[in-house]
Scaffold this active site. Sequence first.
Site, PDB file in Angstrom:
ATOM      1  CG  ASN A   9      -1.738  -4.100   0.113  1.00 42.00           C
ATOM      2  OD1 ASN A   9      -2.656  -4.911   0.017  1.00 42.00           O
ATOM      3  ND2 ASN A   9      -1.774  -2.891  -0.427  1.00 42.00           N
ATOM      4  CE  LYS A  11      -0.539  -3.314  -3.753  1.00 38.59           C
ATOM      5  NZ  LYS A  11       0.005  -2.329  -4.664  1.00 38.59           N
ATOM      6  CG  HIS A  97      -3.551   1.083  -1.289  1.00 38.81           C
ATOM      7  ND1 HIS A  97      -3.448   1.171  -2.662  1.00 38.81           N
ATOM      8  CD2 HIS A  97      -2.389   0.545  -0.854  1.00 38.81           C
ATOM      9  CE1 HIS A  97      -2.270   0.693  -3.030  1.00 38.81           C
ATOM     10  NE2 HIS A  97      -1.608   0.308  -1.948  1.00 38.81           N
ATOM     11  CD  GLU A  99      -2.965  -0.675  -5.792  1.00 40.24           C
ATOM     12  OE1 GLU A  99      -3.474  -1.588  -5.111  1.00 40.24           O
ATOM     13  OE2 GLU A  99      -1.746  -0.641  -6.057  1.00 40.24           O
ATOM     14  CD  GLU A 169       1.542   2.177   0.265  1.00 34.78           C
ATOM     15  OE1 GLU A 169       2.260   1.180   0.392  1.00 34.78           O
ATOM     16  OE2 GLU A 169       0.411   2.136  -0.231  1.00 34.78           O
ATOM     17  N   GLY A 175       4.309  -0.196  -7.141  1.00 35.22           N
ATOM     18  CA  GLY A 175       4.306  -1.195  -8.213  1.00 35.22           C
ATOM     19  C   GLY A 175       5.131  -0.822  -9.430  1.00 35.22           C
ATOM     20  CB  SER A 214       9.121   0.066  -5.679  1.00 31.51           C
ATOM     21  OG  SER A 214       8.156   0.097  -6.712  1.00 31.51           O
TER      22      SER A 214
HETATM   23  P1  PGA Z   1       4.468  -2.269  -4.009  1.00 32.66           P
HETATM   24  O1  PGA Z   1       3.045  -1.866  -3.368  1.00 32.66           O
HETATM   25  O2  PGA Z   1       5.345  -2.694  -2.874  1.00 32.66           O
HETATM   26  O3  PGA Z   1       4.140  -3.396  -4.968  1.00 32.66           O
HETATM   27  O4  PGA Z   1       4.986  -1.058  -4.704  1.00 32.66           O
HETATM   28  C1  PGA Z   1       2.965  -1.216  -2.139  1.00 32.66           C
HETATM   29  C2  PGA Z   1       1.530  -0.928  -1.806  1.00 32.66           C
HETATM   30  O5  PGA Z   1       0.746  -0.637  -2.718  1.00 32.66           O
HETATM   31  O6  PGA Z   1       1.131  -0.991  -0.633  1.00 32.66           O
END
Ligand code: PGA
Length: 252
Positions: A9, A11, A97, A99, A169, A175, A214
């Site tokens: 991903n 983003k 997601h 976000e 997640e 993140g 992460s």
């Molecule tokens: P990250 O994000 O690996 O940077 O924690 C994962 C995601 O949001 O899909």
Amino acid sequence: MRKKIAAANWKMNLNMSDALQLTHDVMKGFNAVARNCEIILAPSFPYLSYIAGLTKENNSIHVAAQDCSAHSHGAYTGEVSAQQLKSAGATHVILGHSERRTYHHEQSEILYEKIKQALSHNLKIIFCCGETLQQRNSEKHFATVTQQLEETVFKLDPKELSQVIIAYEPVWAIGTGINATAAQAQEMHQCIRKETRNKFGNEADHLPILYGGSCNEKNAAELFAQPDIDGGLIGGASLKTESFLAIADALG
Ligand code: PGA
């Protein structure tokens, strides 16, 4: 046996030439021959058709959009429909997601509409679910995730469910550099599979459930070794070729 999957991903990162270079490098380094695994790359909308073109001949590398509209077409400025994504070469779409849930206030009702749109245009879905830290600390993590699924993918029929990949997640892990431990993740994945079995019987055995939050080259192997973890949805660590390839390698 379920396929193992490493989904990237990206983003809202990378410019066009960086995205194409990363795709090229990942394709060069990923050797799926004799391995039951696949890669899914999720770039920003403008790069989708280019990346789909680059990866077209490779059966183990697929391309996902990071969202789609809940509407089929029409006067929705700035939106991108499932049909448009499909016509641009996407095979998958990430929905739900955290976000999108946080910054765009997407809740189950609209997510279900998006799922239906995606399915009606033959896009596979990577459906994200996960609890906040507060929900975990108050022992509501299993109930939260179960509810997120009950209001969306559990309303599908078994044939539709076969087009779905779940990504667990935990919001507190995305993140932050703090991943769920392998035990915490396995416990939730097991719960998701059990709830899926209650609704869909043995279909649950075919449902890929990815871990995200992460996940990196250091923790991937331990996470992916868990019986109900079928790979990862990777954010930050998917932006560097070596890290992402190391994670893909950890699929086994
Ligand atoms: P990250 O994000 O690996 O940077 O924690 C994962 C995601 O949001 O899909």
